[in-house]
Design an enzyme around this catalytic site. Structure first.
Site, short mmCIF file in Angstrom:
data_model
loop_
_atom_site.label_atom_id
_atom_site.label_comp_id
_atom_site.label_asym_id
_atom_site.label_seq_id
_atom_site.Cartn_x
_atom_site.Cartn_y
_atom_site.Cartn_z
N HIS A 190 25.66 24.14 42.63
CA HIS A 190 26.81 24.18 41.72
C HIS A 190 26.56 25.27 40.68
O HIS A 190 25.45 25.46 40.19
CB HIS A 190 27.09 22.82 41.08
CG HIS A 190 25.93 22.20 40.38
ND1 HIS A 190 25.57 22.55 39.09
CD2 HIS A 190 25.06 21.26 40.77
CE1 HIS A 190 24.53 21.84 38.73
NE2 HIS A 190 24.18 21.05 39.73
N TYR A 246 42.28 46.05 45.29
CA TYR A 246 41.85 45.02 44.35
C TYR A 246 41.92 43.62 44.97
O TYR A 246 42.32 42.66 44.33
CB TYR A 246 42.65 45.09 43.04
CG TYR A 246 42.45 46.41 42.33
CD1 TYR A 246 41.29 46.65 41.61
CD2 TYR A 246 43.41 47.42 42.40
CE1 TYR A 246 41.08 47.86 40.96
CE2 TYR A 246 43.21 48.64 41.76
CZ TYR A 246 42.05 48.85 41.05
OH TYR A 246 41.84 50.06 40.42
N GLY A 247 41.49 43.51 46.21
CA GLY A 247 41.54 42.25 46.93
C GLY A 247 40.28 41.42 46.82
O GLY A 247 40.18 40.37 47.43
N ASN A 248 39.31 41.86 46.02
CA ASN A 248 38.04 41.13 45.89
C ASN A 248 38.21 39.91 45.00
O ASN A 248 38.97 39.94 44.04
CB ASN A 248 36.98 42.05 45.27
CG ASN A 248 36.88 43.35 46.00
OD1 ASN A 248 36.55 43.38 47.18
ND2 ASN A 248 37.17 44.45 45.33
N ARG A 302 36.23 46.57 36.71
CA ARG A 302 35.64 46.96 37.99
C ARG A 302 34.11 47.00 37.97
O ARG A 302 33.45 46.39 38.82
CB ARG A 302 36.20 48.34 38.40
CG ARG A 302 35.62 48.88 39.66
CD ARG A 302 36.24 50.24 39.97
NE ARG A 302 35.48 50.92 40.98
CZ ARG A 302 35.36 52.24 41.04
NH1 ARG A 302 35.97 53.01 40.17
NH2 ARG A 302 34.65 52.78 41.99
N ASP A 348 36.69 42.91 49.85
CA ASP A 348 37.53 43.65 50.79
C ASP A 348 36.66 44.58 51.63
O ASP A 348 35.45 44.71 51.40
CB ASP A 348 38.66 44.39 50.06
CG ASP A 348 38.18 45.47 49.10
OD1 ASP A 348 37.13 46.10 49.34
OD2 ASP A 348 38.89 45.70 48.10
#
Length: 150
Positions: A22, A131-133, A109, A30
Site C-alpha cells: 500500500h 499526455y496519456g501517462n 512533465r 504511453d
C-alpha cells in the site's frame, strides 16, 4: 488457470500488482514514455490501450483512500493543450471500479519523470494519445466481512 482476470494482465504485471504494497505507485505509460530511463522495472503491455489496461488493473487493486490524489497524470507543457477526452476516458474506468476517487492531480512533465523513478514499476502500453501517462497509488486492501479470519 485463474478466472476473472482480464487477458490484458500479463503474468509479469499480475506479479507486480501482487507484490506492490500500500502506498506503492505504478506508472501506466504511453508508447513514447522513457520507461527504461526512469525505471529498472519495466513491464511491456505493447498494443494495449490504457483504458482497457486500467480496467483490468482496477479489478485487482484499490486506490489509496488516505491521500489527496491517488491518481495523477502529466500536466501539459506550456504551449500544449490537453485533450479532455483522455482524462474522461480514464475517469470512467476509475469511477466504475472505485467511485468517489478524488480528482486526478496533474504533475509537471519533469516532476512526473522524477516520480516515475521511485515507482514500483513502469508499464509500457500501446497508448498513443498525448499526455496519456497515469500514476496509480495502491491502497490498503479493505477487509471485507467475508474475508475475516476467526
Amino acid at each position: 488457470m485463474l478466472i476473472n482476470i482480464s487477458p490484458v494482465i500479463s503474468p509479469e504485471l499480475l506479479t507486480a500488482l501482487d507484490e506492490m504494497g500500500h502506498g506503492d505507485e505504478i506508472i501506466l505509460a504511453d508508447a513514447f514514455f522513457p520507461g527504461r530511463t526512469c525505471s529498472s522495472r519495466v513491464i511491456r503491455a505493447d498494443g494495449i490501450r490504457l483504458p482497457r489496461l486500467l480496467d483490468g488493473i482496477l479489478r485487482l487493486i484499490n486506490l489509496d483512500p488516505y491521500v489527496p490524489s491517488p491518481v495523477m497524470m502529466m500536466a501539459a507543457t506550456p504551449g500544449d493543450t490537453l485533450d479532455p477526452a483522455v482524462e474522461l476516458s480514464y475517469r470512467e474506468v476509475i469511477d466504475k471500479h472505485w467511485p468517489g476517487t478524488p480528482t486526478v492531480e496533474r504533475i509537471e512533465r519533469f516532476a512526473f519523470y522524477e516520480r516515475a523513478k521511485s515507482a514500483f514499476a513502469v508499464v509500457m502500453t500501446g497508448e498513443t494519445v498525448p499526455y496519456g501517462n497515469i500514476i496509480l497509488k495502491k491502497g490498503v486492501i479493505p477487509v471485507l466481512p467475508e474475508f475475516r479470519f476467526n
